[in-house]
Design an enzyme around this catalytic site. Structure first.
Site, mmCIF file in Angstrom:
data_model
loop_
_atom_site.group_PDB
_atom_site.id
_atom_site.type_symbol
_atom_site.label_atom_id
_atom_site.label_comp_id
_atom_site.label_asym_id
_atom_site.label_seq_id
_atom_site.Cartn_x
_atom_site.Cartn_y
_atom_site.Cartn_z
ATOM 1 N N LYS A 42 -1.068 -9.494 3.138
ATOM 2 C CA LYS A 42 -0.450 -9.045 3.981
ATOM 3 C C LYS A 42 -1.218 -7.931 4.853
ATOM 4 O O LYS A 42 -1.941 -7.293 4.315
ATOM 5 C CB LYS A 42 1.055 -8.190 3.722
ATOM 6 C CG LYS A 42 1.773 -8.022 5.115
ATOM 7 C CD LYS A 42 3.154 -7.285 4.622
ATOM 8 C CE LYS A 42 3.124 -5.888 3.949
ATOM 9 N NZ LYS A 42 2.584 -4.869 4.994
ATOM 10 N N GLU A 46 9.136 -4.009 10.871
ATOM 11 C CA GLU A 46 9.782 -2.672 10.230
ATOM 12 C C GLU A 46 10.373 -1.853 11.419
ATOM 13 O O GLU A 46 9.551 -1.688 12.683
ATOM 14 C CB GLU A 46 8.438 -2.039 9.709
ATOM 15 C CG GLU A 46 9.108 -0.688 9.045
ATOM 16 C CD GLU A 46 7.944 -0.167 7.896
ATOM 17 O OE1 GLU A 46 8.429 0.933 7.490
ATOM 18 O OE2 GLU A 46 6.952 -0.839 7.737
ATOM 19 N N GLU A 53 -1.467 -5.792 8.769
ATOM 20 C CA GLU A 53 -0.721 -5.056 9.835
ATOM 21 C C GLU A 53 -1.477 -5.429 11.503
ATOM 22 O O GLU A 53 -2.651 -5.382 11.240
ATOM 23 C CB GLU A 53 -0.675 -3.664 9.811
ATOM 24 C CG GLU A 53 0.390 -3.205 8.600
ATOM 25 C CD GLU A 53 0.397 -1.736 8.482
ATOM 26 O OE1 GLU A 53 0.160 -1.088 9.300
ATOM 27 O OE2 GLU A 53 0.865 -1.382 7.153
ATOM 28 N N ASP A 92 0.977 -1.260 -0.172
ATOM 29 C CA ASP A 92 -0.029 -0.001 -0.056
ATOM 30 C C ASP A 92 0.857 1.240 -0.111
ATOM 31 O O ASP A 92 0.304 2.361 -0.156
ATOM 32 C CB ASP A 92 -0.910 -0.116 1.453
ATOM 33 C CG ASP A 92 -0.286 -0.099 2.489
ATOM 34 O OD1 ASP A 92 1.021 -0.093 2.514
ATOM 35 O OD2 ASP A 92 -1.320 -0.132 3.430
ATOM 36 N N SER A 93 2.252 0.946 -0.009
ATOM 37 C CA SER A 93 3.203 2.140 -0.097
ATOM 38 C C SER A 93 2.919 2.697 -1.631
ATOM 39 O O SER A 93 3.165 3.998 -1.690
ATOM 40 C CB SER A 93 4.654 1.753 0.212
ATOM 41 O OG SER A 93 4.699 0.475 -0.805
ATOM 42 N N ASP A 118 -0.928 -6.139 -0.147
ATOM 43 C CA ASP A 118 -1.533 -5.657 1.117
ATOM 44 C C ASP A 118 -2.869 -5.397 0.998
ATOM 45 O O ASP A 118 -3.601 -4.907 0.024
ATOM 46 C CB ASP A 118 -0.952 -4.018 1.216
ATOM 47 C CG ASP A 118 0.485 -4.241 2.084
ATOM 48 O OD1 ASP A 118 0.670 -5.204 2.640
ATOM 49 O OD2 ASP A 118 1.254 -3.371 1.899
#
Length: 282
Positions: free
Chosen positions: A118, A186, A120, A49-50, A88
């Site tokens: 993925k 991270e 978080e 999602d960056s 993501d």
């Protein structure tokens, strides 16, 4: 592209099998041409999602939508032959509960061809990770600095220093036990990354978490010098493509304004006159 025996596609199980072995090389990608390049050299490609920040100019990842992830996921899939593609789940697509996460994860995988998703989060995501993996969706987890929680964390700060390391270590163990096949760490201290890597049975993939992890990942636009808004300490620039592109664009604009481009060799001549058939009826 077809997958031959010589270029057999990597699976989540193949990533797990690399635990403690040769370090895993991972990068993000968002387009077909870049995916083709990354696929030649890396084990795992993350459609992160960056993309919202590096390609769409958003101030954070929070504005990324499912539609954006699907669009870029489809583009990346077209460029892959070997590397495992992970995509993501964007902010707001899974936090409500396991059922919401399943609907959106299933949609991402079905519409993009990704091999895994993925997400978080730690303890709050344990039930969701178990729910997804029990229903055929491989999950890569993400702990430490979790960019979707940047407003709660108070910025892009190192996580897990001091006593907070115990929380992240406990989250890592719980997420691994829930069925995640890999864990991104991270921006955590080296000692914590080393401890977690030793304590859990799944590979750790570091980004700002030192060489103590089982593998490494970077945002491709960062390491190629294409995204220059800021440079985290943990990024090594392997190229300066942004600087080179700026010089090339400046040279092009100067040539256009000076009449040097296009040159004669870039132009097409007039169409040749039709040949006479010699068929006069005299």
């Amino acid at each position: 592209m077809s997958v031959s025996a010589a270029t057999r596609a990597i699976t989540p199980q193949g990533i797990v099998a690399r635990k403690g072995g040769a370090p895993l090389a991972c990068l993000t990608a968002y387009t077909t041409p870049m995916a083709r390049l990354v696929d030649r050299h890396c084990d795992l490609v993350l459609v992160g999602d960056s993309v919202g920040m590096v390609l769409h100019g958003l101030p954070s990842t929070l504005g990324v939508t499912m539609e954006m992830m699907i669009l870029h996921g489809q583009a990346v899939r077209r460029g892959l032959d070997r590397a495992l593609m992970v995509i993501d789940l964007p902010f707001g697509a899974y936090e409500e509960g396991p059922q919401q996460a399943f609907r959106n994860a299933a949609r991402l995988m079905a519409e993009t061809g990704a091999g895994a998703v993925k997400l978080e989060g730690g303890a709050a995501m344990v039930e969701t990770v178990g729910f997804l993996t029990a229903r055929g969706i491989p999950v890569m987890a993400h702990l430490g600095l979790t960019p979707q929680a940047v407003n709660v964390l108070g910025g892009y700060k190192v996580q897990g220093r001091g006593e907070d390391g115990e929380r992240i270590a406990a989250d890592a163990a719980a997420i691994a036990d829930a069925g995640a096949f890999a864990l991104v760490l991270e921006k955590v201290p080296q000692d914590l990354a080393r401890r977690i890597t030793a304590e859990i049975a799944i590979p750790t993939i570091g980004i700002g978490a030192s060489a103590a992890c089982d593998g490494q990942i970077l945002v491709i636009d960062d390491m190629l010098g294409l995204f220059a808004d800021f440079q985290p300490k943990f990024v090594r620039r392997y190229a300066e493509l942004g600087r080179d592109a700026d010089a090339a664009i400046a040279a092009y604009a100067a040539d256009v304004r000076a009449g040097r481009f296009p040159a004669p060799e870039h132009a097409f001549g007039d169409a040749p006159a039709p040949r006479s058939t010699g068929s006069d009826a005299g």
